[in-house]
Design a protein around this motif. Sequence first.
Motif, PDB file in Angstrom:
ATOM      1  N   VAL A  27       0.820  -1.221   0.000  1.00  0.00           N
ATOM      2  CA  VAL A  27       0.000   0.000   0.000  1.00  0.00           C
ATOM      3  C   VAL A  27       0.853   1.271   0.000  1.00  0.00           C
ATOM      4  O   VAL A  27       0.415   2.310  -0.473  1.00  0.00           O
ATOM      5  CB  VAL A  27      -0.979   0.086   1.203  1.00  0.00           C
ATOM      6  N   HIS A  31       3.470   1.935  -1.659  1.00  0.00           N
ATOM      7  CA  HIS A  31       4.045   2.288  -2.959  1.00  0.00           C
ATOM      8  C   HIS A  31       3.021   2.158  -4.081  1.00  0.00           C
ATOM      9  O   HIS A  31       3.380   2.159  -5.237  1.00  0.00           O
ATOM     10  CB  HIS A  31       5.259   1.399  -3.248  1.00  0.00           C
ATOM     11  N   ARG A  32       1.748   2.052  -3.731  1.00  0.00           N
ATOM     12  CA  ARG A  32       0.742   1.768  -4.748  1.00  0.00           C
ATOM     13  C   ARG A  32       0.644   2.855  -5.806  1.00  0.00           C
ATOM     14  O   ARG A  32       0.240   2.583  -6.931  1.00  0.00           O
ATOM     15  CB  ARG A  32      -0.624   1.549  -4.106  1.00  0.00           C
ATOM     16  N   ARG A  33       1.016   4.096  -5.457  1.00  0.00           N
ATOM     17  CA  ARG A  33       0.926   5.189  -6.416  1.00  0.00           C
ATOM     18  C   ARG A  33       2.109   5.211  -7.367  1.00  0.00           C
ATOM     19  O   ARG A  33       2.090   5.952  -8.350  1.00  0.00           O
ATOM     20  CB  ARG A  33       0.858   6.529  -5.667  1.00  0.00           C
ATOM     21  N   TYR A  34       3.141   4.432  -7.064  1.00  0.00           N
ATOM     22  CA  TYR A  34       4.394   4.516  -7.835  1.00  0.00           C
ATOM     23  C   TYR A  34       4.843   3.182  -8.428  1.00  0.00           C
ATOM     24  O   TYR A  34       5.919   3.081  -8.988  1.00  0.00           O
ATOM     25  CB  TYR A  34       5.513   5.069  -6.937  1.00  0.00           C
TER      26      TYR A  34
END
Lengths: 246, 246
Positions: free
Chosen positions: B122, B124-127
């Motif tokens: 969760v 690093h979910r944006r990257y």
Amino acid sequence: MKNIRMIVSYDGTSYNGFQTQPSGNTIQDVLESAIRALSNEDIRIIGSGRTDAGVHARGQVINFQTNSRIPAERWTYAINARMPEDIVVIHSDEVPPEFHSRHSAKRKTYQYTIDTNQYPDVFHRRYRVHHYAPLHVPAMREALNALVGEHDYTSFASPQSTQPSHVRTIYEARLADGDGRLDIFVTGNGFLYNMVRIIAGTAIWVGEGKMKAQDIPSILVQKDRTKAGPTAPPQGLTLLQVEYPE
Amino acid sequence: MKNIRMIVSYDGTSYNGFQTQPSGNTIQDVLESAIRALSNEDIRIIGSGRTDAGVHARGQVINFQTNSRIPAERWTYAINARMPEDIVVIHSDEVPPEFHSRHSAKRKTYQYTIDTNQYPDVFHRRYRVHHYAPLHVPAMREALNALVGEHDYTSFASPQSTQPSHVRTIYEARLADGDGRLDIFVTGNGFLYNMVRIIAGTAIWVGEGKMKAQDIPSILVQKDRTKAGPTAPPQGLTLLQVEYPE
């Protein structure tokens, strides 16, 4: 009746903490709502402990009693289909009836992360506190070491703490000095309200020279919250791991 | 008149890409608005290249001409006071008048990151793009190696590309196999529209066995976008570094 345990990871940025409260929007609410939908039972979950608004977890542990026929290991898959993207269940299993995620916990480890780059690292801004200024790492390590042992941590607890005893044991409190970051890892048998954030805030003050590592024993003895450093912001804190007897 | 260069880091999740466009909400818009407010001039910035909606940067480079008396090194501090938390200027300096962040660029490096954990991380979910399934790493490395060199990359460019030539040079294309993640690093003298995302999507297909590394040379020769793998999602992509002649 089965006792199901889950390990839960979450980005706490958007939530009012782990535990259900009147204002809503908690991690517990989201988990219970999904578990109830899957089991058709009015289930309440037990968490290993609260995390404050904005605090994260890699290894929060919960458990609940259910008559559902969903196999224990299958729960992970079933529940993740109903989770928002900032909450993920990473493991589920069946545990003995007497297992209680809070009472059975033997050790907890928290991580507090400081971004020491001159300008904040945008990719970790939700999970680190930015502090650009020379921090004296050996002094911070000395301060953390002075907190290890069995102590009354009243000076390192929110005055709002309602615990009957403030005696806890810290097994380890160490500082890892990385690339543009400092990580404080604290392992203990239990933590008081805001305790790790106050430890982090105190370590930062020692690193800045606003306080001396040698003063920590006296601060502990005084049992006075005003003697320790400030409560560091929530977003730097992550509940890393909760350990249970084998 | 001074020519000011800045290195900019951003989390592209909430933006419609780097470059100004009719629908607004771009990184360029945010930077220009702050620079104009500080300089009282109608400044347009030049970026080293576009990044798509949802794509990130650690080292995007921009430059602009200004009569402002703000010292070059002071720009970083001044502009960061006006930036949202997902855009940070990490460096500023004065460069010769002929410096042009796009035309002068000699090499660019992109990183594409795949989260290979069973359940998404969760934090690093944006990257990162989550892909849980065995990926055959040696085959992916072989595919990336086959893309190195000077080639016409039409098969690895969006059909919307309007570039007069699709010949580019890739100096390096490597895969780092880490703890729950795979990172593809691609360095070249320039990249076509969607090129790195198509390279990543193709490498993933090769890792899944849907395509063979040995087919890459033939895919290049055919100059046909439909022969390569899919365009991987934007959030895994980060513009890491732009290099200029000394």
